[in-house]
Write a protein that holds these residues in place. Sequence first.
Motif, PDB file in Angstrom:
ATOM      1  N   ILE A   1       1.024  -1.247  -0.383  1.00 21.76           N
ATOM      2  CA  ILE A   1       0.166  -0.291   0.147  1.00 21.76           C
ATOM      3  C   ILE A   1       1.281   1.484  -0.301  1.00 21.76           C
ATOM      4  CG2 ILE A   1      -1.651   1.424   1.788  1.00 21.76           C
ATOM      5  CD1 ILE A   1      -2.895  -1.162   1.979  1.00 21.76           C
TER       6      ILE A   1
ATOM      7  N   ARG B   1      12.120   5.085  -0.853  1.00 25.55           N
ATOM      8  CA  ARG B   1      11.202   6.579  -2.069  1.00 25.55           C
ATOM      9  C   ARG B   1      11.926   7.762  -1.638  1.00 25.55           C
ATOM     10  NH1 ARG B   1       5.246   7.819   0.756  1.00 25.55           N
ATOM     11  NH2 ARG B   1       6.170   9.245   2.214  1.00 25.55           N
TER      12      ARG B   1
ATOM     13  N   ARG C   1      13.948   9.608  -4.297  1.00 25.28           N
ATOM     14  CA  ARG C   1      13.029  10.999  -4.883  1.00 25.28           C
ATOM     15  C   ARG C   1      14.006  12.110  -5.124  1.00 25.28           C
ATOM     16  NH1 ARG C   1       8.443  12.434  -5.460  1.00 25.28           N
ATOM     17  NH2 ARG C   1       7.704  10.792  -4.244  1.00 25.28           N
ATOM     18  N   PHE C   2      15.155  12.229  -4.192  1.00 21.18           N
ATOM     19  CA  PHE C   2      16.057  13.546  -4.131  1.00 21.18           C
ATOM     20  C   PHE C   2      16.742  13.398  -4.922  1.00 21.18           C
ATOM     21  CE2 PHE C   2      12.254  14.138  -1.882  1.00 21.18           C
ATOM     22  CZ  PHE C   2      12.355  16.148  -2.011  1.00 21.18           C
TER      23      PHE C   2
ATOM     24  N   ARG D   1       2.404   1.246  -3.031  1.00 22.78           N
ATOM     25  CA  ARG D   1       0.720   2.049  -4.346  1.00 22.78           C
ATOM     26  C   ARG D   1       0.551   3.293  -3.375  1.00 22.78           C
ATOM     27  NH1 ARG D   1      -3.547  -2.491  -4.225  1.00 22.78           N
ATOM     28  NH2 ARG D   1      -4.773  -0.222  -4.985  1.00 22.78           N
ATOM     29  N   SER D   2       0.496   3.655  -3.091  1.00 20.28           N
ATOM     30  CA  SER D   2       0.002   5.520  -2.310  1.00 20.28           C
ATOM     31  C   SER D   2       1.362   6.396  -2.337  1.00 20.28           C
ATOM     32  CB  SER D   2      -0.141   5.394  -1.219  1.00 20.28           C
ATOM     33  OG  SER D   2       0.998   5.153  -0.513  1.00 20.28           O
TER      34      SER D   2
END
Lengths: 201, 311, 169
Positions: A115, A138, A142-143, A118-119
């Motif tokens: 989850i 993540r 991301r950075f 997925r979110s």
Amino acid sequence: MARVIPDPERRGALFSAYLDGQLTPAEVAVVSDLLDGDTEAIAEFRALMGVRRAVRLLPELEVPPHLLPDGHLGDRLSAYLDGELVTLEHRRVTHHLVDCVDCRSELHELDRARIAVRSLPGVDMTATGEMPAVPAARFRRRFVAGSVAAAAAVALFVGLTVGGGDQPAFSLDDLGSRHVARASAEPGFAVLPPSMEVALP
Amino acid sequence: MIIRRIIVVGGLAALVVAAGASTARADDLSEYLEDAGNAIYSGQRLVGTTWDGIERIGMIEVQHHGGFESVDAGSVNAMVGAGRMYMDGLDDAAISFVLRSTPNLGARYTVENGEATRHLGRPATVLDVVEAGKLRIRMVVDDSTSAPVATQVFDAEGEVFRYSSMVDFSVWVDPSMAQTDGREYRMMLPLDHVDLPATLAGYQLIDAYAGPDDGRQAFYTDGLFSFSVFTTERRANWAEIADNELPYTTGGRDYLRVVTPTSVWVLWNAPAMAVALVGDLPPDHLDHVLAELPHPGTENWLKRLWRKLFG
Amino acid sequence: MTDDFTPSWEDVAHRYGRKIYNFAYRLTGNPDDAADLVQEVLLRVRKGLDSYQPGSFEGWLWRITRNAFLDGVRRKKRRPESVLPEGDHHTLGSSPSPDEVLASVRLSDDVQASLLKLPYEYREAVVLCDVVGLTYDEIAEATDVPVGTVRSRIHRGRKQLRDLLTWPV
């Protein structure tokens, strides 16, 4: 229709089988007749009901764990969550899950991770298009992605402000059936009007 | 998405059974409920709720047998019991791992014996469930089958707000009714933890489940009434998801509410989450519960963005 | 479990192990005999599963269980009635109040002791019905008697229990 009055032995056997839900409709009707206003029959019926309940209330004993094999589900759990199991395998897994606390707990952990992934917001905006495996990854990725992340943030801001496209994917039907299923495990629930659809005006 | 169906949830968690002689001394609510689960009957049940001038009535065909109740409400058929629900027209049914909650929650209520009566010409007994000196539920229990044949649920002002009555009753049941073999169901995944209070206005959090989607379900009961609180970390446009919702204001807070013949839905967005409550609790209980849940409100957009990005 | 579904051996163990254990425990009142039976049944299931033809799985499993149980009784050359019940004190999982524990233990001891006084056929039928949760048809298949006989055995068992129980039910 002539009413046949069974002998006491057969009457008791009918009551007993009635309590177990094992009668034919015709026999159920006979039982209903027998109970109609006959205090002696009602007393016998209640006594049988009490005995039956007493036996059914015997505590269920745990089987010593060393007697059972260690047959846990392993990687079948992820496949199960992703709906990738074919029917027979799916049913084996669900049957196992009903009884196995360990696998349920592992399934739950996997589900949370799934989850979380997925979110993730804006993931499809990244250049790689690759989904990080766990939430911890993540942030880093991301950075590392730098300017891509900035672009994603702008897109996300617009999305949040406008408010479109982020609707939870469930209906009141989903929620209602889950509540009913859970509530029906409580004593006495099934005697109540449990669930139905109403054509609202 | 506008749904065409509203599932009405199991009304009066209370319909209980009396077993004549034994009722005289039994004051344990759960024991009544247990007995009621074993009743075998079928018939037509009229159910209705009147709440703030909203009136909802339904007629259901029921068969009760083997701890399951099968329900035919015209456009839908469902079978419910033992933590499972099978519903035609939906792909899934659900199963709960928990077969029963352990706490004895009947302490809030006492059961008082009423007089003998008749319902549909059959001998029956009136039972009153009393909460803090006030009548909460009056029920009529069929003497021979232990089936609950009529109930009235009262609000804080002593008015009936929900009722249920068998208008046709038979001891006949279709023995094939309880056949659930081979029917698929969807698992409800239990959660070890959920961010909601352990008690809400006298209701106890019994357990919690993951889903649907990325939501969470927390199940509360006081031993008689029950409700589930669904939360999801995304805000929801409830007006699109629900049907026939009306504004509802309590404690100076604004919610959306859907009243059905046997249950109530309350829908709102709190900061950082969407919340849906569904259950059979009475109006005064509902207001107290809502006061203790996260209140409706919006989150500052900067905070929202920050949370979305950095958790 | 549906009729067209053959489970794996591990599934049988996990799904039915506890029921088999409880079946044996309630018939004998003895945890050792119950443990022996679980092992024996799982062994037989493992051997027999390959040749199992989809049909009534419950009937098949409980026939194996019952035969294994009766073989064990014969081997030990003693009647199961001779075993004294030990009570359920050690098995209450949750944490009810002391009063509830006491009441529950007394009642379950009373029921267990009374069960052991029943003739074997009656006891078996009651345990398969009320402890294991089989339907009359499944009990008939497991015990190899007509359904009418099952019905009468369960009823006679309950009737005798009613007279034997000292704890009010």
